[in-house]
Scaffold this motif. Structure first.
Motif, mmCIF file in Angstrom:
data_model
loop_
_atom_site.group_PDB
_atom_site.id
_atom_site.type_symbol
_atom_site.label_atom_id
_atom_site.label_comp_id
_atom_site.label_asym_id
_atom_site.label_seq_id
_atom_site.Cartn_x
_atom_site.Cartn_y
_atom_site.Cartn_z
ATOM 1 N N TYR A 1 -18.754 -28.377 -1.199
ATOM 2 C CA TYR A 1 -20.005 -28.697 -1.841
ATOM 3 C C TYR A 1 -20.418 -27.510 -2.704
ATOM 4 O O TYR A 1 -20.622 -27.701 -3.863
ATOM 5 C CB TYR A 1 -20.808 -29.086 -0.896
ATOM 6 C CG TYR A 1 -22.275 -29.563 -1.693
ATOM 7 C CD1 TYR A 1 -22.298 -30.484 -2.520
ATOM 8 C CD2 TYR A 1 -23.406 -28.789 -1.186
ATOM 9 C CE1 TYR A 1 -23.757 -30.749 -2.996
ATOM 10 C CE2 TYR A 1 -24.600 -28.971 -1.699
ATOM 11 C CZ TYR A 1 -24.766 -30.071 -2.919
ATOM 12 O OH TYR A 1 -26.007 -29.940 -3.545
ATOM 13 N N LEU A 2 -20.820 -26.392 -2.184
ATOM 14 C CA LEU A 2 -21.121 -25.453 -2.755
ATOM 15 C C LEU A 2 -20.824 -23.993 -2.051
ATOM 16 O O LEU A 2 -20.988 -24.199 -0.767
ATOM 17 C CB LEU A 2 -22.806 -25.427 -2.650
ATOM 18 C CG LEU A 2 -23.977 -24.502 -3.127
ATOM 19 C CD1 LEU A 2 -23.488 -24.404 -4.890
ATOM 20 C CD2 LEU A 2 -25.014 -24.890 -3.233
ATOM 21 N N ASN A 3 -20.732 -22.837 -2.735
ATOM 22 C CA ASN A 3 -20.411 -21.643 -1.969
ATOM 23 C C ASN A 3 -21.835 -20.881 -2.141
ATOM 24 O O ASN A 3 -22.358 -20.658 -3.214
ATOM 25 C CB ASN A 3 -19.389 -20.781 -2.784
ATOM 26 C CG ASN A 3 -18.109 -21.196 -2.692
ATOM 27 O OD1 ASN A 3 -17.895 -21.509 -1.602
ATOM 28 N ND2 ASN A 3 -17.294 -21.095 -3.579
ATOM 29 N N VAL A 4 -21.987 -20.330 -0.913
ATOM 30 C CA VAL A 4 -23.571 -19.595 -0.875
ATOM 31 C C VAL A 4 -23.047 -18.288 -0.589
ATOM 32 O O VAL A 4 -22.571 -17.859 0.679
ATOM 33 C CB VAL A 4 -24.376 -20.234 0.175
ATOM 34 C CG1 VAL A 4 -25.830 -19.466 0.367
ATOM 35 C CG2 VAL A 4 -24.576 -21.860 -0.001
#
Length: 74
Positions: A21-24
């Motif tokens: 979904y998303l890299n943090v």
């Protein structure tokens, strides 16, 4: 007092179906830096954290790619 931040890792969040979904990015706060960029104690901590996180995510990536390969073969 001025603070500096050093990125030490990234975490990939996933959707319910398992896709990325998303890299943090993960950062630690530094109170000072020396000419090499970091104080010795903080550089040591960063190295330890980075090593632990790298091993953890390397294992996760291996598992993820093994699952993809097994799906391709099926």
């Amino acid at each position: 007092m001025e603070h500096y931040y050093q990125k030490v890792a990234c975490i990939a969040l996933r959707k319910n179906n398992g896709s990325i979904y998303l890299n943090v990015p993960l950062y630690i706060r530094l109170s000072e830096i020396n000419p090499s960029g970091l104080p010795d104690t903080q550089e040591s901590v960063i190295n330890q954290i980075t090593e632990a996180m790298s091993k953890h995510y390397e294992q996760q990536l291996k598992s993820y790619y093994q699952k993809l390969k097994s799906k391709d073969k099926a």
